[in-house]
Design a protein around this motif. Structure first.
Motif, mmCIF file in Angstrom:
data_model
loop_
_atom_site.group_PDB
_atom_site.id
_atom_site.type_symbol
_atom_site.label_atom_id
_atom_site.label_comp_id
_atom_site.label_asym_id
_atom_site.label_seq_id
_atom_site.Cartn_x
_atom_site.Cartn_y
_atom_site.Cartn_z
ATOM 1 N N LEU A 70 -15.907 13.390 -8.808
ATOM 2 C CA LEU A 70 -14.637 13.053 -8.149
ATOM 3 C C LEU A 70 -13.534 14.030 -8.572
ATOM 4 N N GLU A 71 -13.530 14.394 -9.849
ATOM 5 C CA GLU A 71 -12.507 15.337 -10.315
ATOM 6 C C GLU A 71 -12.682 16.693 -9.646
ATOM 7 N N GLN A 72 -13.946 17.122 -9.525
ATOM 8 C CA GLN A 72 -14.192 18.418 -8.901
ATOM 9 C C GLN A 72 -13.783 18.424 -7.424
ATOM 10 N N CYS A 73 -13.753 17.223 -6.806
ATOM 11 C CA CYS A 73 -13.323 17.115 -5.404
ATOM 12 C C CYS A 73 -11.842 16.750 -5.297
ATOM 13 N N HIS A 74 -11.135 16.742 -6.455
ATOM 14 C CA HIS A 74 -9.699 16.430 -6.471
ATOM 15 C C HIS A 74 -9.425 15.035 -5.909
ATOM 16 N N LEU A 75 -10.307 14.096 -6.256
ATOM 17 C CA LEU A 75 -10.172 12.726 -5.723
ATOM 18 C C LEU A 75 -9.892 11.701 -6.808
ATOM 19 N N SER A 76 -9.989 12.108 -8.069
ATOM 20 C CA SER A 76 -9.920 11.100 -9.133
ATOM 21 C C SER A 76 -8.600 10.336 -9.107
ATOM 22 N N GLU A 77 -7.488 11.049 -8.830
ATOM 23 C CA GLU A 77 -6.185 10.367 -8.790
ATOM 24 C C GLU A 77 -6.135 9.341 -7.663
ATOM 25 N N VAL A 78 -6.671 9.735 -6.505
ATOM 26 C CA VAL A 78 -6.674 8.818 -5.341
ATOM 27 C C VAL A 78 -7.477 7.569 -5.652
ATOM 28 N N ILE A 79 -8.643 7.743 -6.276
ATOM 29 C CA ILE A 79 -9.520 6.600 -6.575
ATOM 30 C C ILE A 79 -8.842 5.683 -7.594
ATOM 31 N N SER B 22 0.838 -1.198 0.000
ATOM 32 C CA SER B 22 0.000 0.000 0.000
ATOM 33 C C SER B 22 0.873 1.247 0.000
ATOM 34 N N GLN B 23 0.201 2.413 -0.008
ATOM 35 C CA GLN B 23 0.943 3.671 0.067
ATOM 36 C C GLN B 23 1.782 3.674 1.335
ATOM 37 N N ASP B 24 2.991 4.168 1.258
ATOM 38 C CA ASP B 24 3.817 4.134 2.450
ATOM 39 C C ASP B 24 4.298 5.532 2.830
ATOM 40 N N THR B 25 4.879 5.593 4.003
ATOM 41 C CA THR B 25 5.375 6.851 4.549
ATOM 42 C C THR B 25 6.857 6.669 4.826
ATOM 43 N N PHE B 26 7.677 7.632 4.364
ATOM 44 C CA PHE B 26 9.124 7.488 4.550
ATOM 45 C C PHE B 26 9.666 8.728 5.244
ATOM 46 N N ILE B 27 10.456 8.502 6.280
ATOM 47 C CA ILE B 27 11.091 9.611 6.986
ATOM 48 C C ILE B 27 12.582 9.308 7.066
ATOM 49 N N SER B 28 13.381 10.147 6.385
ATOM 50 C CA SER B 28 14.823 9.841 6.320
ATOM 51 C C SER B 28 15.489 10.038 7.675
ATOM 52 N N SER C 154 -5.655 5.315 -7.950
ATOM 53 C CA SER C 154 -4.535 4.626 -7.275
ATOM 54 C C SER C 154 -5.009 3.475 -6.402
ATOM 55 N N LEU C 155 -6.307 3.482 -6.035
ATOM 56 C CA LEU C 155 -6.826 2.367 -5.223
ATOM 57 C C LEU C 155 -6.815 1.060 -5.997
ATOM 58 N N GLY C 156 -6.754 1.165 -7.302
ATOM 59 C CA GLY C 156 -6.731 -0.067 -8.106
ATOM 60 C C GLY C 156 -8.053 -0.261 -8.791
ATOM 61 N N ASP C 157 -7.972 -0.962 -9.895
ATOM 62 C CA ASP C 157 -9.155 -1.148 -10.723
ATOM 63 C C ASP C 157 -10.175 -2.027 -10.011
ATOM 64 N N GLY C 158 -11.333 -1.464 -9.734
ATOM 65 C CA GLY C 158 -12.408 -2.272 -9.144
ATOM 66 C C GLY C 158 -12.256 -2.550 -7.674
ATOM 67 N N GLU C 159 -11.154 -2.072 -7.065
ATOM 68 C CA GLU C 159 -10.989 -2.379 -5.628
ATOM 69 C C GLU C 159 -11.943 -1.515 -4.820
ATOM 70 N N GLY C 160 -12.615 -2.114 -3.870
ATOM 71 C CA GLY C 160 -13.563 -1.367 -3.060
ATOM 72 C C GLY C 160 -12.882 -0.717 -1.869
ATOM 73 N N LEU C 161 -13.695 0.003 -1.118
ATOM 74 C CA LEU C 161 -13.205 0.620 0.112
ATOM 75 C C LEU C 161 -13.324 -0.386 1.234
ATOM 76 N N ARG C 162 -12.375 -0.339 2.171
ATOM 77 C CA ARG C 162 -12.466 -1.237 3.316
ATOM 78 C C ARG C 162 -13.509 -0.703 4.288
ATOM 79 N N GLU C 163 -13.830 -1.494 5.302
ATOM 80 C CA GLU C 163 -14.870 -1.121 6.270
ATOM 81 C C GLU C 163 -14.598 0.268 6.849
ATOM 82 N N GLY C 164 -15.630 1.139 6.811
ATOM 83 C CA GLY C 164 -15.480 2.487 7.346
ATOM 84 C C GLY C 164 -14.612 3.367 6.461
ATOM 85 N N GLY C 165 -14.275 2.876 5.249
ATOM 86 C CA GLY C 165 -13.415 3.656 4.355
ATOM 87 C C GLY C 165 -12.004 3.805 4.879
ATOM 88 N N ARG C 166 -11.517 2.772 5.576
ATOM 89 C CA ARG C 166 -10.205 2.895 6.236
ATOM 90 C C ARG C 166 -9.056 3.053 5.240
#
Length: 1468
Positions: free
Chosen positions: A1347-1356, A613-619, A1358-1370
């Protein structure tokens, strides 16, 4: 034996035990049967009460009644000893030989000593406040007839007439003294006297005193008879089983703490579950197999001894001693078999409960160790509810898996003895059905697995639906999401349909099999040239039924084992999930610099261990010990997985304070939420409340800080939740604080207060990591970190970093605002809460309503509701087919009997005994199976007079009729099985549909005061019971009832005088089952009641895992889980123990009836009156009647217990409050064309006695106007929206939309015309499309545009083709979730849009883009915006300022800002 009796009694060997001698009973008979036996019974019964638990620490003084009984009992133990002296003095004082007198006297002495001890124990136990057990008192009077008869003997012999002899005279005096003592005993019982202390007023349990411990410390007799359950059953009979604490405490071996210790010793990470369970409980469980083996063998002894006894009576050649041995063996075998079978059932249940405690404990412990990619909550709850129960079915099935084949082998051997090799034809037929059954069982298992998956999906969906019920009601999605639940339910019912009809096929095959096999065997036997006789026919018939039982049950036993395997695999998969150990994220060494509190070096974090998944890096990052900075993500170490790098924390073991972005609030009082298990420190508590600006909020709550808040804090405003969560973190006094945007949900002035008084005040001596989007507050930070796309871009002082972030207006973030006056005003007179704790709160502030629990018998309307759910026509058809099936079955048996009678008549034979004799050799006959004997025994005793030749044509005629009746019976059986399956399926569908529609229509106040676990319990456990368990038990009940009716019909027509046995038996049964049912019902209800908190606690734990880990309080939650589990186990244990209490009594009653008939038969035999046929008949009927009655009682009790689930479903389906729906006005489609909003003197009060949440609010919004709504926390802002959407109804006043009164509109019509972006984003698991448009009204193009107007299209993407949201949208951040909720609003064509602080969790840049989008998209719409970030409403047309539920100011922002003393200017 005869010689011994003759020697003991001084009689002749021909008649060793004469019942009559002259005008009175024989003295030997009196002493042995009427005196020694009752005394033996008294001794045993008294010994049962030796182990009665005493009152701990309290010894009451005996009442006069108890003292009289104790004295009488003591004297009665001395008198028989004194009575022996005259016997040995010359001349013999009569009336019997010395040996007989010593035996009778010794037995009496032992009995009364035993009784004296029992009375002493009872007097000092809780029984001391009553007369004690009635059965014990009645048994004490059983020897009285022997004393009276002996007195009569003395009178007839003239003992008082001269010459007076000292021996007989002294014996007569002692006899009179014994009678007097017995009379005194009776008076002591009847008139207990006034105790010196007023016990009658005392409660059964003293204040704070726990009830008795179950079983531990009891005598073995008390354990076998369950005498230790008496206090519990007495409480049940008095209706005092109202809460789990009223049940007896668990034995040590069943206590969750003990089980956790034993199981933990066997459990290591990666161990197979079954190995650990075997290591902890296996040896004890396997040892129970020995008990089962002995019990099964004893089951075969009854019929064999019965055969011998009837043979003895019939032949009359054997000595009397043999008859006595047979009778005693029959009685002893029946009693011992009953006790062993009962103890086996009880001990297996105890092992099952032990395993249950261990499994539930390990499941909870695992839940505490789960990582971020954990299964949905609904799935984990299903493991707790359904799978753990199915796994434990193994305990009952395993021993049956070898016990049933053993029974089968023995039965086949006995069948071979009767009909030679003719049985092979029938056996082949039976064996042919085994593979068919196997195929059916496999299909059932596959369907069962699929059904469980659909059930998981349904419960998961319902869980999400309940957690987001507010948003669902705002959007009016009840129907759309209800339809999704119904679709899951339809798939689940589709599998259940397959299971039920396959079940019906199985039932039909096995029910029709006995008759078919019988026909095959008899035809084969006749064709082999043998002659059919009553003995052969009825013994073979009974054995065929014995054969069916193991063959029938075996597939289900295997099925039970396979189901347990499926559930074990599911649980094992859950336990094998990778553990998330927060400690593993950190370096064991402290930071390299002593002055550093937190150090991250080359640290890479991801949501899953694989790093997909998306990760976080701190040098590299160092945070000094006292400082304030903005970190990357606090989830690191609490939820994220460290893939590489080093994270070092100073004094890690102390934990850290955590305030999460979504505040986690428990369903408890506000004080309990803040203390969070820590000791109360008044000074610290006061400082924390002041620092977190909570004092004014608490001052107007009904019970101050003792006010209960709803689950997840639903009854508080977002700001109050955030501040309570912050207060909890501050109160823990940690050295390192992780604060994840606690300022997002509060007003600007409150945020300012929190910053200066809390973060820079109380916490000034600690290291604080503050994550926020509100850059205006970062000027006071020591170091600021700039993050983008999971990477640390730059770190440094605010002067360097803040210019890189888009500047924000600073007019309201100046230090001068720290002054006291502003702080004092920070939360002036807030309304009670956001929703004002709209639930009906009592003055004590309790919000959580105790879960209602019905009392007494299950009401008739519950049965009527189930009848209606099945449907009148279908229910009547089921009953009719059942009666028809039973009638044809009885007809088949009667026809066989008639046929045999004709054979005997044709042979001119008068042998009437073979049938009853053959009964004995019929092998291991269960009580129910002896039901097939009536015809045979009746016929053999009273042969039909008609004669017929035994030609082949006659045989063909009789077999044809028999086969025809059997065919009709088979059809009726099939009809009944199919109709029953159809009826129960229909009921299951109806009950769930009514429950769901009623729950969805309930007002939000119901959900605020009801824990989710309580509602989920209805949707999982209770629905599962109505689907599966109830139909199973109800089927057995109906079969038992029909069987009993058939039995009585045949009995009544054949031997009417036997019906005389029924009234006393029925009376005893009725009293016993009523006593039992009173407790059984309540224990079942308490069991359901104590299950809900277990569910709720687990759901609560999963929601608050990060906080638990940060504060290091997981152990406390584990202890709470053990406490809740212990209460549930107490109810489960008490329920199973009471069931065994009833079982042993019913079985012993059957054994007593059999023994009595055998005893009478022997006496009659001595008198030459015995009729072997009648004796055999009586014994067989005694067995079958008792068995059927006990089956009826237990199945009725279990059905009633299962009906509690229907009762609970009905309670919600009928009694839940409903939202007022309004009328359907003929307004046309576009009635809301303008978009004007008018509030006319609206008053909202949550209940009488509380201040008005809205107090005469009046304002008008022009069509297309943009109105900003501001006010301090709790001033009534959100209440406006609740009234507008009619989630709450105003007390007075009106709300008009385009001049239409909203109270006149249908809710669905009203809410469909409004749009809202709620404060808390609610997403459910599923695709993004389903989340945006649950009703499926829009095309994909429109969705992508939103979604584009909410600046979310890229995020959606990146979730992957057809992949749903996990419980509570986690899978999305909180800000992204809020943007998705905005996208929903963009899709709508509503004329009125409400925005409830929707952009609190997004950064400044995105916020500005969004404001532009809203301005552009909703230019022509009416927009109401509630805001904490006041810059978001500065461009509104007008601003409405609320204060204490009233309109304080209403004008344009420019005008209000220009007024120096305006409230709006103060908020800025």
């Amino acid at each position: 034996m005869e010689r011994f009796l003759a020697q003991l009694c001084g009689t002749s060997a021909l008649q060793p035990l004469p019942v009559w001698e002259g005008d009175t009973t024989g003295h030997c008979f009196t002493q042995l049967v009427l005196s020694a036996l009752p005394h033996a019974l008294l001794a045993v019964l008294s010994a049962c009460h030796w182990g009665n638990p005493r009152n701990p620490g309290y010894i009451p003084r005996c009442s006069p009644g108890w003292r009289v009984r104790l004295a009488s009992s003591f004297l009665l133990s001395i008198f028989p000893l004194l009575d022996l002296f005259p016997v040995v003095l010359p001349p013999g004082a009569g009336p019997g030989p010395i040996g007989l007198e010593v035996l009778a006297g010794g037995m009496a002495t032992v009995a009364w000593i035993s009784h004296s001890l029992a009375l002493w124990v009872l007097a000092h136990s809780p029984h001391g406040r009553s007369r004690g057990p009635l059965a014990l008192t009645l048994t004490a009077f059983l020897p009285a007839p022997a004393l009276v008869l002996t007195l009569l003997w003395h009178c007839q012999r003239g003992t008082l007439l001269p010459p007076l002899l000292p021996g007989p005279l002294s014996r007569l005096c002692l006899l009179i003294l014994q009678l007097a003592a017995l009379l005194a005993y009776g008076l002591g019982w009847a008139v207990p006297g006034r105790p010196q202390e007023p016990w009658a007023q005392e409660p059964l349990l003293y204040e704070g005193q726990e009830p008795e411990v179950a079983e531990d410390g009891e005598s073995w007799l008390s354990r076998f008879s369950y005498a230790w359950l008496a206090p519990l059953l007495a409480r049940g009979a008095r209706g005092e089983l109202r809460q789990p604490q009223d049940t007896c405490r668990l034995p040590d071996r069943l206590h969750p703490t003990y089980l956790a210790r034993v199981f933990q010793a066997q459990w290591q990470e990666g161990t197979r579950m079954w190995r650990a369970l075997y290591g902890a409980l296996g040896q004890r469980y396997l040892a129970l197999g020995l008990l089962k083996l002995v019990g099964t063998m004893l089951g075969f002894s009854g019929p064999l001894l019965l055969s011998l006894l009837v043979g003895f009576l019939e032949e009359g050649q054997e000595p009397l001693s043999n008859g006595l041995l047979y009778a005693l063996g029959l009685a002893g075998g029946a009693v011992l078999g009953a006790v062993l079978q009962n103890q086996y059932g009880y001990e297996v249940r105890k092992v099952t409960l032990q395993a249950r405690g261990a499994v539930l404990n390990i499941l909870y412990r695992k839940a505490l160790q789960l990582g971020p990619r954990r299964p949905p909550t609904g799935e984990i709850l299903n493991l707790l509810g359904t799978d753990s129960e199915r796994l434990l079915n193994f305990a009952g099935s395993f021993h049956e898996a070898w016990g049933l084949p053993l029974q089968l082998v023995i039965t086949l051997y006995l069948l071979h003895q009767q009909v030679d090799v003719a049985f092979v034809g029938g056996l082949i037929l039976a064996l042919l059905l085994v593979p068919i059954n196997k195929v059916i069982a496999t299909r059932i298992m596959a369907s069962s697995q699929e059904m469980l998956q659909h059930k998981d999906a349904r419960v998961k969906l319902v869980t999400e639906l309940l957690s987001g019920i507010r948003v669902i009601k705002f959007f009016g999605w009840e129907q759309a999401l209800g339809a999704r639940v119904e679709a899951c339910r339809a798939r689940e019912l589709g599998r259940l349909w397959v299971i039920k009809y396959l079940d019906a096929a199985c039932v039909y095959l096995w029910a029709a099999l006995p008759v078919v096999i019988s026909i095959v065997i008899f035809i084969t036997y006749v064709l082999m040239g043998h002659q059919l006789t009553a003995t052969k026919v009825f013994t073979a018939l009974a054995l065929v039924h014995m054969l069916i039982l193991p063959l029938n049950n075996f597939p289900w036993v295997i099925n039970g084992l396979l189901e347990a395997k499926v559930s074990l695999d599911r649980i094992q998969r859950f336990l094998d999930l990778p553990n998330h150990n927060p400690q593993a994220c950190y370096s064991p060494d402290p930071p390299t610099e002593p002055s550093t509190a937190l150090e991250l070096h080359e640290a890479l974090f991801s949501w899953d261990p694989v790093g997909t998944s998306q990760d976080t890096f701190i040098s590299h990052l160092e945070v000094k010990k006292v400082g304030c900075g903005e970190p990357a993500s606090h989830a690191a170490g609490l939820a994220l997985c460290r893939l590489r790098g080093r994270v070092a924390v100073w004094r890690l073991s102390k934990g850290f304070g955590l305030a999460t972005q979504e505040p986690w609030i428990q369903f408890a009082t506000i004080r309990d939420n803040i203390l969070f298990g820590k000791m109360f420190d008044a000074q610290l508590y006061k400082e924390v409340l002041e620092a977190c600006a909570l004092n004014d909020d608490l001052s107007i709550l009904p019970a101050g800080d003792q006010t209960e808040v709803g689950e997840k804090g639903v009854t508080l405003s977002g700001g109050q939740r955030a501040r309570i969560a912050l207060a909890r973190a501050v109160y823990q006094e940690k050295e390192l604080y992780l604060l994840d945007d606690p300022l997002a949900a509060v007003d600007a002035d409150v945020a300012n207060h929190l910053l200066h008084r809390c973060i820079l005040g109380v916490l000034s001596h600690t290291t604080r990591l503050l994550c926020t989007h509100r850059t205006e507050y970062l000027e006071r930070a020591d170091v600021v970190l700039l993050m983008e796309a999971g990477r640390l871009i730059q770190a440094g002082p605010p002067s360097e970093i803040l210019p890189l972030v888009q500047a924000a207006p600073k007019t309201w973030a100046e230090d001068g605002q720290e002054s006291d006056p502003v702080t004092a005003q920070s939360v002036q007179n807030p309304e009670k809460t956001k929703e004002g704790l709209e639930v009906e709160e009592s003055t004590s502030g309790r919000l959580l309503q105790e879960e209602s629990k019905k009392e007494g018998a299950v009401a008739f309307h519950v049965y009527r509701a189930y009848w209606r759910a099945v449907g009148w026509g279908l229910a009547l058809a089921i009953l009719f087919s059942l009666l028809l099936m039973q009638a044809t079955r009885n007809s088949a048996d009667w026809w066989l009997a008639h046929w045999i009678a004709q054979l005997k008549a044709a042979k001119n034979s008068s042998q009437e005994a073979p049938a009853p004799t053959s009964l004995g050799s019929a092998g291991p006959l269960s009580a129910q199976l002896l039901f097939f004997f009536p015809g045979s025994l009746y016929t053999s005793v009273f042969p039909l007079p008609k004669a017929a030749p035994n030609g082949s044509s006659d045989i063909r005629f009789y077999l044809t009729v028999y086969a025809t009746i059997a065919g009709v019976n088979s059809l009726c059986t099939l009809l009944r099985a199919v109709l029953f399956a159809a009826g129960t399926l229909r009921a299951a569908a109806t009950l769930h549909r009514r429950l769901l529609s009623r729950v969805l229509m309930a007002p939000v106040t119901f959900f605020d005061s009801t824990p989710t676990g309580r509602v989920l319990n209805r949707f999982s456990s209770d629905v599962a019971c109505a689907d599966d368990s109830l139909p199973f038990i109800l089927n057995i009940l109906l079969a038992n009832a029909a069987g009993l009716l058939g039995l009585l019909a045949v009995l009544g027509s054949g031997l009417p005088w036997l019906l005389l046995l029924l009234p006393p038996l029925s009376l005893i049964h009725y009293r016993m089952q009523r006593h039992y049912r009173a407790s059984s019902r309540e224990l079942r209800r308490l069991g359901s009641l104590t299950l809900s908190p277990l569910y709720t606690h687990l759901a609560d734990t999963l929601a608050g895992l990060p906080v638990l880990r940060a504060t290091g309080t997981t152990y406390r939650f584990e202890e709470e889980n053990q406490r809740l589990l212990e209460l549930n186990q107490r109810c489960q244990f008490a329920a199973s123990a009471t069931m065994q209490w009833l079982d042993i009594r019913l079985q012993l009653m059957g054994a007593a009836v059999v023994s009595a008939i055998a005893g009478i038969a022997l006496v009659q035999h001595q008198q030459g009156l015995a009729n072997p046929g009648l004796v055999g008949l009586s014994l067989s009927y005694a067995l079958s009647l008792t068995g059927l009655l006990s089956g009826l009682v237990s199945s009725f009790t279990q059905t009633e217990a299962m009906m509690v689930s229907v009762e609970r479903l009905e309670e919600y389906s009928c009694d839940l409050p409903q939202e007022p729906q309004g009328q359907r006005l003929q307004l046309g489609i576009g009635w809301l064309s303008q978009g004007s909003v008018e509030f006319q003197d609206v008053v909202l009060v949550y209940r009488p006695g509380l201040p008005n949440a809205l107090d005469g609010v009046t304002f008008y919004v022009q069509p297309g106007e943009k109105l900003g709504i501001v006010g301090r926390t709790g001033s009534g802002k959100s209440s406006l929206l609740l009234v507008l959407f009619r989630l709450l109804e105003p007390s007075s006043g009106r709300v008009l939309l385009d001049g239409v009164d909203t109270s006149q509109l249908e809710l669905a019509e009203l809410r469909s015309q409004l749009a809202i972006i709620p404060q808390e984003p609610f997403l459910f698991s599923g695709t993004v499309r389903e989340n945006l448009d649950p009703r499926g009204l829009y095309e994909d193009r429109a969705l992508w545009q939103a979604l584009e107007q909410c600046h979310l299209s890229e995020v959606i993407i990146s979730l992957g083709d057809g992949e749903g949201l996990r419980e509570g949208g986690r899978s999305l951040s909180l800000g992204q979730r809020q943007l998705l909720c905005l996208a929903r609003a963009l899709l709508t064509d509503a004329k009125i849009l409400c925005i409830d602080e929707a952009t609190a969790s997004v950064d400044q840049k995105t916020d500005q883009l969004l404001q532009q989008t809203i301005c552009k998209r909703f230019a022509s719409k009416t927009v109401l915006t509630i805001a904490h970030r006041l810059n978001t409403i500065l461009n509104s047309d007008r601003v409405l300022v609320l204060q204490a539920g009233r309109v304080a100011e209403l004008d344009s922002p420019a005008v209000l800002r220009s007024q120096p003393h305006s409230l709006f200017q103060q908020l800025l």
